[in-house]
Scaffold this active site. Structure first.
Site, PDB file in Angstrom:
ATOM      1  N   PRO A  94      -5.691 -25.693   4.438  1.00 50.46           N
ATOM      2  CA  PRO A  94      -4.803 -24.622   3.963  1.00 50.46           C
ATOM      3  C   PRO A  94      -5.385 -23.912   2.735  1.00 50.46           C
ATOM      4  O   PRO A  94      -6.003 -24.555   1.884  1.00 50.46           O
ATOM      5  CB  PRO A  94      -3.490 -25.338   3.636  1.00 50.46           C
ATOM      6  CG  PRO A  94      -3.778 -26.795   3.687  1.00 50.46           C
ATOM      7  CD  PRO A  94      -5.061 -27.014   4.423  1.00 50.46           C
TER       8      PRO A  94
ATOM      9  N   GLY B 266      -4.896 -26.474  -3.108  1.00 48.76           N
ATOM     10  CA  GLY B 266      -5.408 -27.667  -3.792  1.00 48.76           C
ATOM     11  C   GLY B 266      -6.255 -28.572  -2.922  1.00 48.76           C
ATOM     12  O   GLY B 266      -6.661 -29.648  -3.361  1.00 48.76           O
TER      13      GLY B 266
ATOM     14  N   GLY C 209      -9.175 -27.610  -1.573  1.00 46.56           N
ATOM     15  CA  GLY C 209     -10.594 -27.245  -1.669  1.00 46.56           C
ATOM     16  C   GLY C 209     -11.072 -26.310  -0.577  1.00 46.56           C
ATOM     17  O   GLY C 209     -12.267 -26.330  -0.218  1.00 46.56           O
TER      18      GLY C 209
ATOM     19  N   ASP D 222     -14.895 -29.818  -7.484  1.00 47.07           N
ATOM     20  CA  ASP D 222     -14.667 -29.524  -6.065  1.00 47.07           C
ATOM     21  C   ASP D 222     -15.983 -29.484  -5.286  1.00 47.07           C
ATOM     22  O   ASP D 222     -16.141 -30.159  -4.265  1.00 47.07           O
ATOM     23  CB  ASP D 222     -13.943 -28.176  -5.903  1.00 47.07           C
ATOM     24  CG  ASP D 222     -12.460 -28.257  -6.236  1.00 47.07           C
ATOM     25  OD1 ASP D 222     -12.056 -29.241  -6.888  1.00 47.07           O
ATOM     26  OD2 ASP D 222     -11.706 -27.339  -5.868  1.00 47.07           O
TER      27      ASP D 222
END
Ligand code: PMV
Length: 312
Positions: A99, A103, A105, A150
């Site tokens: 998505p 959050g 990544g 990330d």
């Protein structure tokens, strides 16, 4: 045709504080992935790239995209790095089950999948650390001051303990543990949360530094718990981390509802993951309780749930 992919990720401990030099722990989430496919085409001139990204309804030529569009940026960075003298016209198709702005990544995974597919297709696959460095450049568009966690966890594809500027440490857990992830359905660009925290930090630096320090200590305690096989202690640490994230103003009512639902249905700890103000939350669960926690999250409004087992 050349296809490459990259996984999603969650931050287990330490988001936001990691931007201010404190440690954090991140874990890849392989149940969701971004994929890039590069194919030679014949109907246009050499060096042209047609981009299709149906998830964001994008269907354009590279030269039509603004320079600092994240996709234009990662393609140009990759081409600059490998510097092909000439190449046939290409089609680049990007799809993702991660998505967006939640959050998990998604932006990083897309960047890394594109670097991998494009550089491999043009015969010069880039080493992991270069892939990471190029994705980090794009992170700067998403928010000006990325910590680099990330891109690093996606490249390592293992749970990592991360401090800006240091070599990441791969965390080996003797006992695997299970996380349930719940999506509030409310997208939340990282830049908004990060700049909100930055402003508040500028206004009240001592308070924010103390909170970041406390978050960093939770992350290093969690590192020891994982390494010393005391994973049952991670849930309570997640709850402590969540309280501190609430103190810095990055939780939200939707996240709160899902976190309460997870705790009430058997999770031993729960917190937001990533930038917050929406996006996803994570819950530490006994594998036998995972179904009931997922059901409780959906009943509480999660637009989707997934589960991942953390092991190395
Ligand atoms: O991109 P997100 O939403 O997963 O957030 C990344 C974590 C932050 O600590 C908020 C930002 C960063 O650069 O580390």
């Amino acid at each position: 045709m050349t296809t490459a992919s990259a996984p999603g990720k969650i931050i287990l401990f330490g988001e936001h504080a990691v931007v201010y030099g404190r440690p954090a722990i991140a874990v890849p989430v392989r149940e969701v992935i971004a994929t890039a496919e590069v194919t030679d085409i014949t109907y246009t001139a050499p060096g042209e790239i047609h981009i299709e990204a149906p998830d964001i309804k994008l269907d354009m030529w590279l030269h039509e995209l603004i320079q600092d569009h994240p996709l234009a940026r990662i393609i140009h960075l990759t081409l600059d790095e490998i510097d092909p003298k000439t190449f046939p016209p290409l089609r680049l198709r990007i799809t993702s089950t991660i998505p967006i702005s939640s959050g998990l990544g998604s932006g990083t995974a897309v960047s890394i999948a594109v670097v991998r597919a494009l550089s491999t297709h043009l015969g010069q696959p880039l080493p992991l650390l270069r892939q990471s460095a190029l994705a980090f450049e794009v992170e700067k568009i998403h928010h000006g001051t990325p910590s680099g966690i990330d891109n690093t966890v996606v490249i390592y594809d293992q749970p990592i303990y991360f401090v800006q500027g240091d070599e990441p440490e791969i965390l080996h857990s003797k006992t695997p543990f299970t996380l349930v992830i719940g999506d509030t359905g409310r997208t939340s660009p990282t830049a908004v949360a990060v700049s909100q925290v930055r402003l508040a930090w500028q206004e009240n630096t001592p308070k924010y530094e103390a909170t970041f320090e406390a978050i960093g200590q939770i992350a290093s305690q969690a590192r020891r718990c994982i390494m010393e096989d005391r994973v049952q202690e991670l849930g309570p640490l997640m709850n402590q981390n969540q309280t501190l994230l609430e103190d810095i103003g990055v939780s939200s009512p939707e996240l709160g509802v899902l976190i309460d639902a997870a705790l009430a249905s058997g999770a031993s700890g729960a917190k937001l993951s990533g930038a917050g103000l929406g996006g996803n939350m994570i819950a530490m669960v006994d594998p036998d309780d995972a179904d009931q926690v997922e059901i409780a999250l959906r009943e509480a409004g999660a637009v989707r749930t997934l589960r991942t087992e953390v092991s190395t």
